[in-house]
Design a protein around this motif. Structure first.
Motif, PDB file in Angstrom:
ATOM      1  N   SER A 359       0.914  -0.897  -0.040  1.00 12.60           N
ATOM      2  CA  SER A 359      -0.411  -0.245  -0.262  1.00 12.60           C
ATOM      3  C   SER A 359       0.877   0.975  -0.191  1.00 12.60           C
ATOM      4  O   SER A 359       2.028   1.259   0.674  1.00 12.60           O
ATOM      5  N   ILE A 360       0.281   2.317  -0.672  1.00 15.57           N
ATOM      6  CA  ILE A 360       0.916   3.611  -0.835  1.00 15.57           C
ATOM      7  C   ILE A 360       0.102   4.295  -0.251  1.00 15.57           C
ATOM      8  O   ILE A 360      -0.885   4.779  -1.100  1.00 15.57           O
ATOM      9  N   LEU A 361       0.429   5.479   0.575  1.00 14.69           N
ATOM     10  CA  LEU A 361      -0.539   6.433   1.224  1.00 14.69           C
ATOM     11  C   LEU A 361      -0.421   8.342   0.775  1.00 14.69           C
ATOM     12  O   LEU A 361       1.480   8.467   1.356  1.00 14.69           O
ATOM     13  N   LYS A 362      -0.624   9.014   1.010  1.00 12.18           N
ATOM     14  CA  LYS A 362      -0.577  10.098   0.342  1.00 12.18           C
ATOM     15  C   LYS A 362      -1.432  10.736   1.702  1.00 12.18           C
ATOM     16  O   LYS A 362      -1.865  10.767   1.860  1.00 12.18           O
ATOM     17  N   VAL A 363      -0.155  11.562   2.527  1.00  7.12           N
ATOM     18  CA  VAL A 363      -1.283  11.822   3.784  1.00  7.12           C
ATOM     19  C   VAL A 363      -1.000  13.446   3.650  1.00  7.12           C
ATOM     20  O   VAL A 363       0.287  13.602   4.100  1.00  7.12           O
ATOM     21  N   PRO A 364      -2.306  14.439   3.588  1.00  6.55           N
ATOM     22  CA  PRO A 364      -1.924  15.879   3.816  1.00  6.55           C
ATOM     23  C   PRO A 364      -1.961  15.737   5.203  1.00  6.55           C
ATOM     24  O   PRO A 364      -2.537  15.521   5.828  1.00  6.55           O
ATOM     25  N   LEU A 365      -0.627  16.567   5.176  1.00  8.11           N
ATOM     26  CA  LEU A 365      -1.113  17.809   6.738  1.00  8.11           C
ATOM     27  C   LEU A 365      -1.292  19.123   6.140  1.00  8.11           C
ATOM     28  O   LEU A 365      -1.472  20.017   5.244  1.00  8.11           O
ATOM     29  N   GLY A 366      -1.790  19.628   7.190  1.00  4.70           N
ATOM     30  CA  GLY A 366      -2.287  21.187   7.660  1.00  4.70           C
ATOM     31  C   GLY A 366      -1.334  22.148   7.071  1.00  4.70           C
ATOM     32  O   GLY A 366      -1.834  23.001   6.299  1.00  4.70           O
ATOM     33  N   ASN A 367      -0.338  22.054   7.206  1.00  3.21           N
ATOM     34  CA  ASN A 367       0.804  23.270   6.177  1.00  3.21           C
ATOM     35  C   ASN A 367       0.438  22.903   5.192  1.00  3.21           C
ATOM     36  O   ASN A 367       1.779  23.385   4.328  1.00  3.21           O
ATOM     37  N   GLY A 368       0.442  22.403   4.838  1.00  2.92           N
ATOM     38  CA  GLY A 368       0.571  21.939   2.619  1.00  2.92           C
ATOM     39  C   GLY A 368       1.900  20.969   2.847  1.00  2.92           C
ATOM     40  O   GLY A 368       1.328  19.998   0.916  1.00  2.92           O
ATOM     41  N   VAL A 369       1.978  20.247   3.658  1.00  5.49           N
ATOM     42  CA  VAL A 369       2.689  19.449   3.363  1.00  5.49           C
ATOM     43  C   VAL A 369       1.924  17.769   3.114  1.00  5.49           C
ATOM     44  O   VAL A 369       1.484  18.135   3.792  1.00  5.49           O
ATOM     45  N   CYS A 370       2.816  17.439   2.502  1.00  5.16           N
ATOM     46  CA  CYS A 370       2.334  15.840   2.590  1.00  5.16           C
ATOM     47  C   CYS A 370       3.464  14.486   3.024  1.00  5.16           C
ATOM     48  O   CYS A 370       4.758  14.786   2.232  1.00  5.16           O
ATOM     49  N   TYR A 371       2.968  13.706   3.234  1.00  9.51           N
ATOM     50  CA  TYR A 371       4.204  12.212   3.787  1.00  9.51           C
ATOM     51  C   TYR A 371       3.282  11.294   2.799  1.00  9.51           C
ATOM     52  O   TYR A 371       2.435  11.792   2.431  1.00  9.51           O
TER      53      TYR A 371
END
Length: 442
Positions: A359-371
C-alpha cells in the motif's frame, strides 16, 4: 503473271518469224528446226528462276503452258468435298453451331475424305496465349552477367539506432541503498514497526490466517485511509493519530492499530470468501483485480473513488511517473498537463509487483506538506521481523524509496535478465520489472 505475259509475247514473236519466211537456211541444230515446245523450253531455261517461295507456292499446280509436264486440269469432282452448308446460328446458339461443325468434320474423316481441318481448330484463348508467349522476349542471363551481378555491392540497410547505455542493475541497487541510508540518517525517511505481519496467527488460529493475503490487506488499508466509514462495523475517526514516535508529524489517515487489525482480523474472512468463490486452495495467491471486484460489490472499496490504473516497467521513469502523478494529484492527468503539485486530498494506491501487493498512502498535512507512506504486510528485518510502515517526508524521498524497494526485489537471475534485455511490452508477463498500480482518492 509477268512470266505468263513474257511467254505470250515470245510466242507472238516466234510465230511472226515463221510466217515471214526469211529464206535463211539453218542447220538441224538451230532453234528453227525445233517445234514450238522445244523453243519455249530453251527460253525457259534462260529465264531467271523465281524465288523459292514462288516455286513452293505453285509446286502442286501444273502450268498449262508447260508441255514437258502435261497434266489434265483438276475438275470440280476431283476437289475435296466441302463441309455441308449451315444456316447462321441464332443468338445464344453459337456453342451449338460450333458443335455441329465439329461433328460434320468428324463425319468426313470417318468416310475417308479429307475434312476442312485435319484437326480441331484452336480456340481464341489458346491463340491469344500463344501470341503472348511468342511475342514476349525471354530474359536470358549469361554466366558472365550473373558473375558481374554477384560482385556488385549489396545494399546496406540503415543501421538501427543503438539504445542508450544502461547502468547495470546491480550498480543501481548499490546506489539506491546508499541514497536510502543517507535519507534515513537525515530523518527524511523513517521505518515504523507495526505489531503484526501477514500469516502470524495462521498456526494458532486458522480462522484468522492471513498468509499470502497481501492482495486483500493492501486495498483494505487504502479503503480505510481514504474513507474509513466503508471498512466495516468499527468506523475510524478522522482525527485519530498514529501511535508512534512520528505521530505529531501526521494528520488524518489510517492508524497503525487499524493496519494491525486489518492484517489479523478483517482480511482473513475476506480471503477465505474470495478464494472459495474462485476455487482456490487455502494459501493461494489472488489476482488483485479479483479482490477489488469483491470489495466494490460489498461496498467496502467505493467505486466512485477510483482514480485509475497504470503499469509497465517499474525502472522506467515515464512508467512509474504515471503512478506518482496520480498519487500527487489524486486524479489522472494528461501527459501535457502533468504537474507534481500536491492536492490536499488523501490518496492511496495498491502496488502489485513481484507477486506481492503493498500500500502507498499520501497523507496531507495542515501546512500543505504531504507525507508518503509505504505499508508492507510482510515481515522485515528493518522493522524487527514485523510488518513495516516506511514514511517519506517529501516526494523526492518517496521516489528514492520506491526505486530502492523495486531494485531490492530482484534476484541475481533477475538482474542478469534485466541487463541483457530491453523492456518489451509484448513480453511484460515474463519480465521481472512489470508492475501494476491501482489508485483511489478521497
Amino acid at each position: 503473271k509477268k512470266r505468263l505475259e513474257w511467254e505470250k509475247s515470245m510466242r507472238q514473236r516466234l510465230g511472226a518469224g515463221e510466217s515471214s519466211g526469211s529464206g535463211k537456211k539453218v542447220d538441224s541444230s538451230d532453234d528453227s528446226a525445233l517445234d514450238m515446245a522445244a523453243k519455249l523450253e530453251k527460253l525457259n531455261a534462260l529465264f531467271p528462276q523465281a524465288e523459292e517461295k514462288f516455286s513452293h507456292e505453285y509446286a502442286g499446280v501444273p502450268s498449262a503452258q508447260s508441255p514437258t509436264t502435261p497434266s489434265a486440269p483438276l475438275m470440280d469432282d476431283q476437289l475435296p468435298p466441302l463441309p455441308p452448308p449451315m444456316a447462321p446460328p441464332p443468338n445464344g446458339d453459337q456453342g451449338l453451331a460450333l458443335l455441329n461443325s465439329t461433328l460434320a468434320a468428324q463425319n468426313l474423316t470417318s468416310e475417308g475424305e479429307t475434312p476442312w481441318y485435319s484437326e480441331e481448330p484452336p480456340n481464341y484463348t489458346d491463340l491469344f496465349l500463344d501470341t503472348l508467349r511468342t511475342s514476349t522476349p525471354s530474359l536470358v542471363v549469361t554466366p558472365e552477367e550473373l558473375a558481374a551481378l554477384e560482385h556488385l555491392p549489396s545494399p546496406v540497410a540503415a543501421p538501427k539506432p543503438k539504445p542508450a547505455p544502461r547502468t547495470p542493475i546491480r550498480v543501481l541497487q548499490q546506489n539506491f541503498t546508499r541514497q536510502l541510508q543517507s535519507l534515513q540518517n537525515s530523518k527524511q525517511i523513517e521505518i515504523i514497526r507495526l505489531g503484526t505481519y501477514q500469516g502470524r496467527l495462521g498456526a494458532s488460529n486458522p480462522r484468522f490466517d492471513s498468509t499470502n493475503g497481501c492482495a486483500v490487506i493492501s486495498p483494505l488499508v487504502v479503503a480505510t485511509h481514504i474513507h474509513p466509514q466503508h471498512v466495516g462495523k468499527q468506523k475510524q475517526q478522522l482525527n485519530q493519530r498514529f501511535k508512534n514516535a512520528t505521530t505529531n508529524n501526521s494528520q488524518y489517515g489510517v492508524s497503525n492499530s487499524s493496519i494491525n487489525e486489518i492484517v489479523d482480523r478483517r482480511a482473513p474472512p475476506i480471503l477465505q470468501t474470495v478464494r472459495s468463490k474462485l476455487g482456490l486452495n487455502k494459501h493461494a495467491l489472488i489476482i488483485p483485480s479479483d479482490v477489488h471486484d469483491y470489495l466494490v460489490d460489498e461496498h467496502i472499496l467505493p467505486q466512485d473513488k477510483f482514480v485509475g490504473v497504470c503499469g509497465g516497467d517499474i525502472l522506467n521513469k515515464n512508467h512509474i511517473n504515471e503512478l506518482i502523478t496520480m498519487l500527487v494529484n489524486g486524479k489522472e492527468e494528461s501527459s501535457s498537463s502533468k504537474k507534481k503539485s500536491a492536492r490536499k486530498h488523501k490518496v492511496g494506491a495498491a502496488l502489485f509487483f513481484r507477486e506481492h501487493v503493498i500500500s502507498i498512502l499520501k497523507v496531507p498535512l495542515g501546512n500543505g506538506v504531504c507525507y508518503y507512506d509505504l505499508v508492507d504486510s510482510l515481515p522485515s528485518s528493518k522493522a524487527g521481523d514485523m510488518a513495516s510502515r516506511t514514511r517519506c517526508k517529501d516526494l523526492a524521498s518517496f521516489e528514492v524509496l520506491l526505486q530502492w524497494y523495486a531494485s531490492s526485489k530482484f534476484s541475481d537471475s533477475n538482474c542478469s535478465f534485466i541487463d541483457d534485455n530491453e523492456w518489451d511490452d509484448g513480453m511484460c508477463d515474463f519480465d521481472p520489472r512489470v508492475f501494476q498500480g491501482f489508485v483511489w482518492a478521497e
